[in-house]
Motif scaffolding. Sequence first.
Motif, mmCIF file in Angstrom:
data_model
loop_
_atom_site.group_PDB
_atom_site.id
_atom_site.type_symbol
_atom_site.label_atom_id
_atom_site.label_comp_id
_atom_site.label_asym_id
_atom_site.label_seq_id
_atom_site.Cartn_x
_atom_site.Cartn_y
_atom_site.Cartn_z
ATOM 1 N N ARG A 132 0.823 -1.213 0.000
ATOM 2 C CA ARG A 132 0.000 0.000 0.000
ATOM 3 C C ARG A 132 0.855 1.261 0.000
ATOM 4 N N LYS A 133 1.918 1.253 0.813
ATOM 5 C CA LYS A 133 2.811 2.413 0.840
ATOM 6 C C LYS A 133 3.542 2.561 -0.488
ATOM 7 N N HIS A 134 3.937 1.449 -1.057
ATOM 8 C CA HIS A 134 4.612 1.467 -2.355
ATOM 9 C C HIS A 134 3.718 2.107 -3.410
ATOM 10 N N ARG A 135 2.448 1.698 -3.429
ATOM 11 C CA ARG A 135 1.494 2.242 -4.408
ATOM 12 C C ARG A 135 1.357 3.754 -4.244
ATOM 13 N N LYS A 136 1.257 4.210 -3.004
ATOM 14 C CA LYS A 136 1.048 5.637 -2.770
ATOM 15 C C LYS A 136 2.228 6.469 -3.260
ATOM 16 N N TRP A 137 3.434 6.026 -2.940
ATOM 17 C CA TRP A 137 4.597 6.812 -3.331
ATOM 18 C C TRP A 137 4.836 6.780 -4.830
ATOM 19 N N MET A 138 4.518 5.663 -5.458
ATOM 20 C CA MET A 138 4.683 5.609 -6.904
ATOM 21 C C MET A 138 3.623 6.449 -7.612
ATOM 22 N N LEU A 139 2.429 6.501 -7.054
ATOM 23 C CA LEU A 139 1.409 7.401 -7.600
ATOM 24 C C LEU A 139 1.865 8.852 -7.491
ATOM 25 N N ARG A 140 2.487 9.179 -6.373
ATOM 26 C CA ARG A 140 3.000 10.534 -6.201
ATOM 27 C C ARG A 140 4.077 10.839 -7.238
ATOM 28 N N ALA A 141 5.003 9.899 -7.432
ATOM 29 C CA ALA A 141 6.077 10.119 -8.400
ATOM 30 C C ALA A 141 5.519 10.372 -9.800
ATOM 31 N N VAL A 142 4.533 9.553 -10.204
ATOM 32 C CA VAL A 142 3.936 9.720 -11.532
ATOM 33 C C VAL A 142 3.195 11.054 -11.627
ATOM 34 N N ALA A 143 2.513 11.433 -10.562
ATOM 35 C CA ALA A 143 1.783 12.710 -10.566
ATOM 36 C C ALA A 143 2.745 13.882 -10.701
ATOM 37 N N TYR A 144 3.870 13.819 -9.999
ATOM 38 C CA TYR A 144 4.840 14.909 -10.074
ATOM 39 C C TYR A 144 5.454 14.993 -11.476
ATOM 40 N N VAL A 145 5.751 13.847 -12.074
ATOM 41 C CA VAL A 145 6.296 13.846 -13.431
ATOM 42 C C VAL A 145 5.296 14.445 -14.412
ATOM 43 N N ASN A 146 4.029 14.089 -14.235
ATOM 44 C CA ASN A 146 3.000 14.568 -15.154
ATOM 45 C C ASN A 146 2.722 16.058 -15.025
ATOM 46 N N SER A 147 3.282 16.704 -14.021
ATOM 47 C CA SER A 147 3.060 18.144 -13.872
ATOM 48 C C SER A 147 3.598 18.912 -15.076
ATOM 49 N N VAL A 148 4.594 18.346 -15.781
ATOM 50 C CA VAL A 148 5.131 19.051 -16.947
ATOM 51 C C VAL A 148 4.103 19.126 -18.073
ATOM 52 N N ILE A 149 3.156 18.178 -18.086
ATOM 53 C CA ILE A 149 2.104 18.217 -19.113
ATOM 54 C C ILE A 149 1.109 19.320 -18.786
ATOM 55 N N THR A 150 0.695 19.385 -17.526
ATOM 56 C CA THR A 150 -0.210 20.456 -17.108
ATOM 57 C C THR A 150 0.451 21.817 -17.294
ATOM 58 N N THR A 151 1.753 21.854 -17.112
ATOM 59 C CA THR A 151 2.490 23.108 -17.301
ATOM 60 C C THR A 151 2.277 23.663 -18.698
ATOM 61 N N ARG A 152 2.304 22.779 -19.692
ATOM 62 C CA ARG A 152 2.111 23.237 -21.077
ATOM 63 C C ARG A 152 0.738 23.870 -21.261
ATOM 64 N N ILE A 153 -0.273 23.286 -20.626
ATOM 65 C CA ILE A 153 -1.632 23.821 -20.755
ATOM 66 C C ILE A 153 -1.733 25.196 -20.099
ATOM 67 N N VAL A 154 -1.219 25.303 -18.872
ATOM 68 C CA VAL A 154 -1.248 26.581 -18.162
ATOM 69 C C VAL A 154 -0.461 27.634 -18.932
ATOM 70 N N MET A 155 0.675 27.226 -19.492
ATOM 71 C CA MET A 155 1.531 28.169 -20.196
ATOM 72 C C MET A 155 0.870 28.699 -21.461
ATOM 73 N N ILE A 156 0.151 27.848 -22.186
ATOM 74 C CA ILE A 156 -0.545 28.293 -23.398
ATOM 75 C C ILE A 156 -1.528 29.411 -23.069
ATOM 76 N N ILE A 157 -2.257 29.226 -21.980
ATOM 77 C CA ILE A 157 -3.235 30.242 -21.567
ATOM 78 C C ILE A 157 -2.534 31.514 -21.114
ATOM 79 N N ALA A 158 -1.488 31.342 -20.291
ATOM 80 C CA ALA A 158 -0.809 32.503 -19.703
ATOM 81 C C ALA A 158 -0.113 33.356 -20.753
ATOM 82 N N ARG A 159 0.533 32.722 -21.716
ATOM 83 C CA ARG A 159 1.260 33.533 -22.696
ATOM 84 C C ARG A 159 0.326 34.282 -23.632
ATOM 85 N N GLU A 160 -0.871 33.730 -23.876
ATOM 86 C CA GLU A 160 -1.866 34.467 -24.660
ATOM 87 C C GLU A 160 -2.349 35.690 -23.887
#
Length: 277
Positions: A132-160
Amino acid sequence: FIFGGAMVGFSLARTLMFNPENVQHSTVPGEWFWYRQKLYKPNIFIHIYLSIIAGLMAVFQFIPAIRRRKMILHRLNGYMTLILLIPGTIAGGIVGRRAFGGSPSTQSAYYTATFLTVGAALTGYSKVRETRKHRKWMLRAVAYVNSVITTRIVMIIAREILSQAGGYYELWSCSELEFLQQNGQGVPNFTASYPICGATPARNGFSPVPPPFAPVLVKMRSDPASYGSAVRATFGMALWVSLVIHVIGVEIYIRSTESANQHRIGFILQRDKDESS
């Protein structure tokens, strides 16, 4: 499923950068001036290659059929993903010194994302026998990595928004602007657009004057330098916003699926003495 699909799509879209010639043309205007240098060139390629492969492999870690019936495959794929992800993320942190202009907000966001991702991944690895602890920390790692994808979305809006608002500028070194000019990404009249770059710097006899900097307007759908300014002005902020969203979002998801994860038939789970964290 959303994170997994986004990761696959993002990784596949960036496979074109496996061709080194595409990296120069795919990066934001001005970045290749730095990436071609000795410190950054190997690290940008390490970051691109390892991160893309790790992103594609990580998706298989969250497929229930593999976790339930193919535990050896799950473990081997997990080890390989970590071996690729950690050095790829660290290399990205090194490149962060110059990525998207290398402003303090961009650097601090990059270093924070690197620390969170590597820290969560290593913690998850250390908890491999506590499911259970393993699952939680790996979910966190994947979520943090995926922040770069959300960054692109936020950036598109902000630069406009900044482009439409007007009056925003980013400082570029004249060396960067001259590099763009020499590579066909400049403006029709260089000295008129950046008069400070055309001036001959005075020297005091002891040390050369630092290279001059020129303000470049933040504006989309203009010359490459103005587009680059739009990206530079928004990336650091966008990554910080995305990190906050993902840090909070993954904790909400972990807590909302806690009971289901502990009792779902078919998962390999620890006994009740395994406390949540």
